[in-house]
Design an enzyme around this catalytic site. Structure first.
Site, PDB file in Angstrom:
ATOM      1  N   CYS A 119      28.433  55.288  54.945  1.00  0.00           N
ATOM      2  CA  CYS A 119      29.732  55.994  55.004  1.00  0.00           C
ATOM      3  C   CYS A 119      30.758  55.128  54.273  1.00  0.00           C
ATOM      4  CB  CYS A 119      30.147  56.280  56.441  1.00  0.00           C
ATOM      5  SG  CYS A 119      30.254  54.824  57.486  1.00  0.00           S
ATOM      6  N   CYS A 132      19.369  51.763  62.365  1.00  0.00           N
ATOM      7  CA  CYS A 132      20.806  51.640  62.624  1.00  0.00           C
ATOM      8  C   CYS A 132      21.309  52.985  63.163  1.00  0.00           C
ATOM      9  CB  CYS A 132      21.564  51.235  61.366  1.00  0.00           C
ATOM     10  SG  CYS A 132      20.846  49.778  60.575  1.00  0.00           S
ATOM     11  N   ALA A 133      20.821  53.328  64.332  1.00  0.00           N
ATOM     12  CA  ALA A 133      20.836  54.730  64.763  1.00  0.00           C
ATOM     13  C   ALA A 133      22.012  55.157  65.628  1.00  0.00           C
ATOM     14  CB  ALA A 133      19.542  55.020  65.511  1.00  0.00           C
ATOM     15  N   ALA A 134      22.630  54.240  66.371  1.00  0.00           N
ATOM     16  CA  ALA A 134      23.674  54.667  67.324  1.00  0.00           C
ATOM     17  C   ALA A 134      24.958  55.057  66.591  1.00  0.00           C
ATOM     18  CB  ALA A 134      23.963  53.525  68.299  1.00  0.00           C
ATOM     19  N   PRO A 135      25.709  56.028  67.110  1.00  0.00           N
ATOM     20  CA  PRO A 135      25.545  56.725  68.403  1.00  0.00           C
ATOM     21  C   PRO A 135      24.558  57.885  68.386  1.00  0.00           C
ATOM     22  CG  PRO A 135      27.573  57.438  67.344  1.00  0.00           C
ATOM     23  CD  PRO A 135      26.969  56.395  66.442  1.00  0.00           C
ATOM     24  N   GLY A 170      24.016  60.603  65.931  1.00  0.00           N
ATOM     25  CA  GLY A 170      24.248  61.917  65.307  1.00  0.00           C
ATOM     26  C   GLY A 170      23.065  62.327  64.442  1.00  0.00           C
ATOM     27  N   LYS A 171      22.563  61.371  63.667  1.00  0.00           N
ATOM     28  CA  LYS A 171      21.454  61.710  62.766  1.00  0.00           C
ATOM     29  C   LYS A 171      20.136  61.744  63.541  1.00  0.00           C
ATOM     30  CE  LYS A 171      24.121  59.936  58.981  1.00  0.00           C
ATOM     31  NZ  LYS A 171      25.146  59.285  59.836  1.00  0.00           N
ATOM     32  N   ASP A 187      16.623  44.299  65.744  1.00  0.00           N
ATOM     33  CA  ASP A 187      17.245  44.128  64.427  1.00  0.00           C
ATOM     34  C   ASP A 187      16.348  44.807  63.394  1.00  0.00           C
ATOM     35  OD1 ASP A 187      18.171  43.299  61.980  1.00  0.00           O
ATOM     36  OD2 ASP A 187      18.586  41.245  62.637  1.00  0.00           O
TER      37      ASP A 187
HETATM   38  C1  LIG Z   1      26.966  53.523  60.647  1.00  0.00           C
HETATM   39  S1  LIG Z   1      26.498  53.285  62.298  1.00  0.00           S
HETATM   40  C2  LIG Z   1      25.155  54.366  62.376  1.00  0.00           C
HETATM   41  C3  LIG Z   1      25.518  55.771  62.701  1.00  0.00           C
HETATM   42  C4  LIG Z   1      24.329  56.590  63.133  1.00  0.00           C
HETATM   43  N1  LIG Z   1      23.251  56.555  62.175  1.00  0.00           N
HETATM   44  C5  LIG Z   1      24.673  58.036  63.426  1.00  0.00           C
HETATM   45  O1  LIG Z   1      24.424  58.908  62.616  1.00  0.00           O
HETATM   46  O2  LIG Z   1      25.226  58.298  64.511  1.00  0.00           O
HETATM   47  C6  LIG Z   1      25.712  51.742  62.183  1.00  0.00           C
HETATM   48  C7  LIG Z   1      24.927  51.294  63.431  1.00  0.00           C
HETATM   49  O3  LIG Z   1      24.010  50.306  62.981  1.00  0.00           O
HETATM   50  C8  LIG Z   1      23.869  49.314  63.961  1.00  0.00           C
HETATM   51  N2  LIG Z   1      23.319  48.143  63.254  1.00  0.00           N
HETATM   52  C9  LIG Z   1      23.967  47.320  62.408  1.00  0.00           C
HETATM   53  N3  LIG Z   1      23.122  46.398  61.907  1.00  0.00           N
HETATM   54  C10 LIG Z   1      21.905  46.665  62.461  1.00  0.00           C
HETATM   55  C11 LIG Z   1      20.630  46.057  62.341  1.00  0.00           C
HETATM   56  N4  LIG Z   1      20.413  44.996  61.542  1.00  0.00           N
HETATM   57  N5  LIG Z   1      19.609  46.580  63.053  1.00  0.00           N
HETATM   58  C12 LIG Z   1      19.789  47.656  63.856  1.00  0.00           C
HETATM   59  N6  LIG Z   1      20.987  48.246  64.022  1.00  0.00           N
HETATM   60  C13 LIG Z   1      22.033  47.776  63.327  1.00  0.00           C
HETATM   61  C14 LIG Z   1      25.266  49.155  64.501  1.00  0.00           C
HETATM   62  O4  LIG Z   1      25.259  48.559  65.786  1.00  0.00           O
HETATM   63  C15 LIG Z   1      25.740  50.604  64.515  1.00  0.00           C
HETATM   64  O5  LIG Z   1      25.462  51.200  65.758  1.00  0.00           O
END
Ligand SMILES: C[S@@+](CC[C@H](N)C(=O)[O-])C[C@H]1O[C@@H](n2cnc3c(N)ncnc32)[C@H](O)[C@@H]1O
Length: 448
Positions: A381, A265-268, A270-271, A312
């Protein structure tokens, strides 16, 4: 208090009534004049009504209705709408005795924007009143212009006194969140009343742009409203925006250099950027294609490298078991309410329950991705127990995990965030003298 959003039938925009019939002004006559165009108030009004009437996210309206708008008008609209939403409960209560009968919801939204301008944005009274009267006229709500004129003039005279008698901390948080936050509720609510500053994480060796304050963890803080793209070094990839609390989960993974780390769940990103900077081989998994693209753009701007997978995280698996997984799970995002005050009035308790189920599934998926002895860093968060400590306890109860508490030394730079049992937990009321921080939760598990 009227708890927004309402379940009332939609308003007829032409007449300003719910049943379509004409309606007379409640507050006397205001001389007719041609309302001035005002894209800022129009957009702010659409945002506030979208949240209150339809539980529509602020960003959704900003993207749709704000397209093509001058960036300064967009920013002003965002600020006015966010300030209105931040003080929505107390301002609704303040208005109550000033209204002889319930106005239609859009009229209430416009009045709330007027009160926000008067009491929280230091707009001169004539402008605060005039812009709302004009807004109502532009939006087919002219019969309520007199009411707005009378009510807002009264607020401009007596508003501060009216506010003094109200428990703003309590009123500006929906009751279900206030009770869920327990003893932390008042401090959190106070933190939410302030706009969030801009925190930067610097690439190693990069020089911080001027005007920032270095925080104990190394993040550099700039005043709320600072535009990151206008800061020197942005194009060169010297830094990225990341709230100080959000930087901690990766730091709490320990030494990641040379290790394969799956960032779920990496976007955008930062981590992802932090992991790549620390020398990890990062595989960033993101479900949304557009968000994955944004992650790739961010990583490219920072001149870092990470492999991106659009998938996913619940079903995707790496080719071979890995050393470490960072799971920044999708959550209610109540930790980022300072930046997204719309979420206060949009989320419901049942959303948290549904999200917790998804978090359990992702923790189980992470277990299947790890080598024995591999590390899962779970983060959200969120300020909610159900998405934080309760998910960790449930994972341990399902089996296959050992809890690995954070030591005092690991959290020496942010001791206030360490819980008695070695988890990481922040909220917007912490470090208030430095400008607060987002709410975050993190805990570390080892696969057994
Ligand atoms: C809390 S944000 C993550 C912030 C990110 N880790 C950062 O530090 O910038 C959650 C992200 O998880 C993605 N997401 C949600 N469910 C997911 C899934 N089942 N598999 C992969 N990505 C997922 C969303 O689209 C969103 O971009």
């Amino acid at each position: 208090m009227t708890q927004p959003p309402s379940n009332k039938p939609p308003l007829n925009p032409a007449s300003g009534t719910r049943n379509g019939g004409p309606r007379r002004s409640q507050g006397g006559r205001t001389p007719e004049r041609r309302p001035a165009p005002d894209p800022t108030r129009d957009l702010a009004f659409d945002i506030v009504c979208g949240v209150v009437e339809h539980r529509r996210m602020l960003e959704t309206t900003l993207d749709r209705a704000g397209q093509g708008l001058d960036p300064r008008d967009r920013a002003s609209a965002h600020r006015l709408a966010a300030t209105t939403l931040r003080h929505l409960g107390s301002m609704t209560e303040l208005l109550q005795p000033l209204l002889r009968r319930e106005p239609p919801e859009p009229v209430r939204c416009a009045l709330l924007m007027g009160v926000a301008q008067l009491l929280h944005l230091e707009t001169p009274p004539h402008a605060a009143v005039g812009t709302i009267v004009d807004l109502l006229r532009r939006r087919g709500l002219a019969p309520f212009a007199g009411l707005a004129n009378a009510v807002l003039r009264r607020v401009s005279r007596e508003g501060q006194e009216l506010l003094d008698g109200l428990d703003e901390d309590r009123l500006d948080v929906p009751p279900w969140l206030w009770s869920a936050w327990g003893k932390r509720a008042r401090a959190i609510s106070r933190g939410l009343h302030r706009e969030a500053p801009l925190d930067l994480t610097l690439r190693p060796g990069a020089v911080a742009p001027e005007g920032g304050e270095v925080l104990p963890t190394g993040s550099v803080r700039y005043p709320a409203g600072t535009r990151i793209m206008a800061l020197e070094g942005f194009e060169d990839g010297a830094f990225w925006a990341q709230d100080v609390a959000a930087t901690m989960p990766v730091k709490l993974m320990g030494d990641v250099a040379g290790k394969t780390v799956v960032d779920l769940c990496a976007a955008p990103g930062g981590k992802t950027a932090q992991l790549a900077t620390a020398g990890a081989q990062v595989v960033a998994v993101e479900r949304e294609e557009a968000r994955a693209k944004r992650l790739e753009e961010n990583i490219a701007r920072l001149k870092l490298s990470a492999k991106t997978v659009i998938a996913d995280a619940a079903t995707w698996r790496p080719d071979a078991p890995v050393d470490m997984v960072l799971l920044d799970a999708p959550c209610s995002a109540t930790g980022t309410l300072r930046r997204h005050p719309d979420v206060l009035w949009i989320k419901r308790p049942r959303d948290v329950t549904a999200l917790a189920e998804g978090q359990d599934a992702l923790i189980d998926a992470a277990h299947e991705m790890l080598k024995p002895g591999g590390v899962l860093l779970y983060a959200v968060c969120s300020l909610q127990d159900e998405e934080g400590p309760e998910r960790i306890k449930a994972a341990i109860a399902r089996g296959g995990w050992k809890f690995d508490p954070f030591s005092e030394a690991e959290l020496a730079d942010m001791a206030v965030a360490r819980t008695w049992d070695g988890m990481f937990r922040t909220h917007p009321g912490l470090w208030s003298e430095l400008g607060g921080m987002d709410g975050f939760f993190a805990a570390r598990l080892i696969k057994v």
